[in-house]
Design a protein around this motif. Structure first.
Motif, PDB file in Angstrom:
ATOM      1  N   GLU A   1       0.842  -1.193   0.000  1.00  0.00           N
ATOM      2  CA  GLU A   1       0.000   0.000   0.000  1.00  0.00           C
ATOM      3  C   GLU A   1       0.881   1.249   0.000  1.00  0.00           C
ATOM      4  OE1 GLU A   1      -4.109  -0.584   2.220  1.00  0.00           O
ATOM      5  OE2 GLU A   1      -2.441  -1.141   3.520  1.00  0.00           O
ATOM      6  N   PRO A   2       0.449   2.331  -0.664  1.00  0.00           N
ATOM      7  CA  PRO A   2       1.263   3.547  -0.710  1.00  0.00           C
ATOM      8  C   PRO A   2       1.391   4.185   0.665  1.00  0.00           C
ATOM      9  CG  PRO A   2      -0.906   3.940  -1.663  1.00  0.00           C
ATOM     10  CD  PRO A   2      -0.798   2.462  -1.444  1.00  0.00           C
ATOM     11  N   THR A   3       2.528   4.800   0.898  1.00  0.00           N
ATOM     12  CA  THR A   3       2.779   5.456   2.186  1.00  0.00           C
ATOM     13  C   THR A   3       2.872   6.977   2.044  1.00  0.00           C
ATOM     14  OG1 THR A   3       5.159   5.117   1.892  1.00  0.00           O
ATOM     15  CG2 THR A   3       3.950   3.446   3.150  1.00  0.00           C
ATOM     16  N   ALA A   4       3.088   7.466   0.808  1.00  0.00           N
ATOM     17  CA  ALA A   4       3.181   8.916   0.593  1.00  0.00           C
ATOM     18  C   ALA A   4       1.819   9.566   0.807  1.00  0.00           C
ATOM     19  CB  ALA A   4       3.684   9.197  -0.818  1.00  0.00           C
ATOM     20  N   LYS A   5       1.834  10.781   1.319  1.00  0.00           N
ATOM     21  CA  LYS A   5       0.601  11.520   1.561  1.00  0.00           C
ATOM     22  C   LYS A   5      -0.037  11.924   0.246  1.00  0.00           C
ATOM     23  CE  LYS A   5      -1.257  15.418   4.209  1.00  0.00           C
ATOM     24  NZ  LYS A   5      -0.929  16.574   5.109  1.00  0.00           N
ATOM     25  N   GLN A   6      -1.354  11.783   0.162  1.00  0.00           N
ATOM     26  CA  GLN A   6      -2.085  12.124  -1.059  1.00  0.00           C
ATOM     27  C   GLN A   6      -2.161  13.635  -1.250  1.00  0.00           C
ATOM     28  OE1 GLN A   6      -6.091  10.652  -1.142  1.00  0.00           O
ATOM     29  NE2 GLN A   6      -6.467  11.268  -3.253  1.00  0.00           N
ATOM     30  N   ALA A   7      -1.939  14.084  -2.496  1.00  0.00           N
ATOM     31  CA  ALA A   7      -2.096  15.505  -2.810  1.00  0.00           C
ATOM     32  C   ALA A   7      -3.560  15.896  -2.670  1.00  0.00           C
ATOM     33  CB  ALA A   7      -1.596  15.788  -4.221  1.00  0.00           C
ATOM     34  N   THR A   8      -3.809  17.103  -2.221  1.00  0.00           N
ATOM     35  CA  THR A   8      -5.190  17.534  -1.989  1.00  0.00           C
ATOM     36  C   THR A   8      -5.872  18.034  -3.256  1.00  0.00           C
ATOM     37  OG1 THR A   8      -4.395  19.734  -1.377  1.00  0.00           O
ATOM     38  CG2 THR A   8      -4.725  18.151   0.399  1.00  0.00           C
ATOM     39  N   LYS A   9      -5.095  18.421  -4.259  1.00  0.00           N
ATOM     40  CA  LYS A   9      -5.671  19.031  -5.462  1.00  0.00           C
ATOM     41  C   LYS A   9      -5.633  18.079  -6.644  1.00  0.00           C
ATOM     42  CE  LYS A   9      -5.400  23.157  -8.393  1.00  0.00           C
ATOM     43  NZ  LYS A   9      -4.672  24.426  -8.668  1.00  0.00           N
ATOM     44  N   LEU A  10      -6.736  18.063  -7.400  1.00  0.00           N
ATOM     45  CA  LEU A  10      -6.812  17.333  -8.661  1.00  0.00           C
ATOM     46  C   LEU A  10      -6.920  18.335  -9.794  1.00  0.00           C
ATOM     47  CD1 LEU A  10      -9.292  14.434  -7.793  1.00  0.00           C
ATOM     48  CD2 LEU A  10      -6.888  14.196  -8.385  1.00  0.00           C
ATOM     49  N   ASN A  11      -6.183  18.104 -10.870  1.00  0.00           N
ATOM     50  CA  ASN A  11      -6.200  19.018 -12.008  1.00  0.00           C
ATOM     51  C   ASN A  11      -6.969  18.475 -13.201  1.00  0.00           C
ATOM     52  OD1 ASN A  11      -4.426  21.045 -10.814  1.00  0.00           O
ATOM     53  ND2 ASN A  11      -2.816  19.502 -10.996  1.00  0.00           N
ATOM     54  N   TYR A  12      -7.110  17.155 -13.267  1.00  0.00           N
ATOM     55  CA  TYR A  12      -7.771  16.561 -14.431  1.00  0.00           C
ATOM     56  C   TYR A  12      -9.282  16.542 -14.237  1.00  0.00           C
ATOM     57  CZ  TYR A  12      -9.310  13.189 -17.899  1.00  0.00           C
ATOM     58  OH  TYR A  12      -9.982  12.575 -18.930  1.00  0.00           O
ATOM     59  N   ASP A  13     -10.011  17.013 -15.253  1.00  0.00           N
ATOM     60  CA  ASP A  13     -11.472  16.965 -15.244  1.00  0.00           C
ATOM     61  C   ASP A  13     -11.935  15.812 -16.130  1.00  0.00           C
ATOM     62  OD1 ASP A  13     -11.558  19.224 -13.672  1.00  0.00           O
ATOM     63  OD2 ASP A  13     -11.914  20.601 -15.344  1.00  0.00           O
ATOM     64  N   PRO A  14     -12.506  14.745 -15.545  1.00  0.00           N
ATOM     65  CA  PRO A  14     -12.981  13.636 -16.368  1.00  0.00           C
ATOM     66  C   PRO A  14     -14.104  14.085 -17.290  1.00  0.00           C
ATOM     67  CG  PRO A  14     -13.705  13.395 -14.096  1.00  0.00           C
ATOM     68  CD  PRO A  14     -12.751  14.537 -14.112  1.00  0.00           C
ATOM     69  N   VAL A  15     -14.264  13.385 -18.397  1.00  0.00           N
ATOM     70  CA  VAL A  15     -15.291  13.752 -19.375  1.00  0.00           C
ATOM     71  C   VAL A  15     -16.662  13.770 -18.704  1.00  0.00           C
ATOM     72  CG1 VAL A  15     -15.673  11.358 -20.155  1.00  0.00           C
ATOM     73  CG2 VAL A  15     -16.163  13.260 -21.701  1.00  0.00           C
ATOM     74  N   GLY A  16     -17.479  14.784 -19.050  1.00  0.00           N
ATOM     75  CA  GLY A  16     -18.781  14.934 -18.432  1.00  0.00           C
ATOM     76  C   GLY A  16     -18.751  15.668 -17.107  1.00  0.00           C
ATOM     77  N   TRP A  17     -17.560  16.206 -16.743  1.00  0.00           N
ATOM     78  CA  TRP A  17     -17.422  16.858 -15.444  1.00  0.00           C
ATOM     79  C   TRP A  17     -18.094  18.227 -15.413  1.00  0.00           C
ATOM     80  CZ3 TRP A  17     -16.368  16.316 -10.505  1.00  0.00           C
ATOM     81  CH2 TRP A  17     -16.005  17.437  -9.753  1.00  0.00           C
TER      82      TRP A  17
END
Length: 270
Positions: free
Chosen positions: A62-78
């Motif tokens: 399992e990953p141990t790095a902290k998750q970034a709070t910001k998402l830049n990609y907008d999925p289609v239909g967003w």
């Protein structure tokens, strides 16, 4: 590791299944056992929709790095909307309708801004509540993600096989459901049934447990073809208030007109 997945028509839906009829998605099967982490993301389809995400891992992977709070990609239909909702105390609040939803959660994949792993999901589907979260809600992904995280922690010598598939109706941009499929493998490769004590669990292919979750929200009507939505909360009350205000305005205008006419008559007599 990335592979292309094919969209398959849904099979016949059992009477006691939560699977919606006439939806399609990638075929559900566990990955073959390997004594190593596997991550398989299907390529986006011709409409740029995410198709399928699949992982096999053990607790140590399992990953141990902290998750970034910001998402830049907008999925289609967003699209996103801040809609009214009714709180437990009957007061009215506002919250965001949609999340950029990960198919395989960060806690397993370590992926955050990956287009092949993101679809528009309602906050309710993703977190179990219209605002904040409710990890006990079995209609939401959070319940199963928490359960599988705990399973890995208590079965450190085993592996989890976890597949998440958006289920679409025709060419609609937003999935109407998300299908979860999970099964364990012992360290010798034998399959281990997993149950998270949910009434929505069903038997899937090859011994896996399958869950179908609806991508909806009680305070909205969603157009799955393009991702737009309308807030439904207090619609009747709003319409009644608008009608009442219109009637009051009409009555006020009539009264004003009558006064003006009366004043005109009085002035003529003078």
């Amino acid at each position: 590791m990335v592979a292309t997945s094919t969209i398959y028509p849904a099979l016949g839906v059992a009477a006691d299944s939560y699977q919606k009829d006439k939806l399609s998605g990638a075929e559900q099967h566990p990955l073959s056992f390997k004594n190593e982490k596997q991550l398989v993301l299907a390529d986006q389809d011709s409409q740029k929709r995410a198709v399928d995400a699949h992982i096999q891992l053990n607790y140590a992977e399992e990953p141990t790095a902290k998750q970034a709070t910001k998402l830049n990609y907008d999925p289609v239909g967003w699209h996103n909307y801040k809609f009214k909702y009714k709180k437990a105390n009957a007061s009215i609040g506002k919250s965001w309708l949609f999340n950029r939803g990960h198919l395989i959660g960060y806690q397993f994949s370590g992926l955050n801004d990956e287009a092949k792993n993101l679809v528009p999901e309602t906050a309710y589907l993703n977190t179990g509540a219209l605002k904040k979260s409710n990890a006990s809600n079995k209609k939401a992904m959070l319940y199963y993600e928490r359960g599988l995280t705990k399973w890995l922690k208590h079965h450190k010598s085993s592996r989890l096989d976890y597949q998440v598939t958006p289920m679409y109706s025709g060419n609609e941009l937003l999935p109407r459901q998300i299908r979860l499929s999970y099964i364990g493998y012992s360290n010798s490769g034998e399959k281990v049934k997993i149950s998270l004590k949910s009434y929505r669990e069903e038997d899937g292919n090859d011994g896996a447990t399958v869950v179908y979750l609806n991508n909806d929200s009680s305070n909205s009507i969603i157009n799955y073809a393009d991702g737009t939505a309308k807030n439904t909360l207090h619609k009747k009350a709003d319409l009644a208030a608008q009608k009442e205000a219109a009637e009051e305005a009409s009555s006020a205008a009539a009264s004003s007109s009558a006064r003006a006419s009366s004043e005109a008559v009085s002035s003529a007599k003078a």
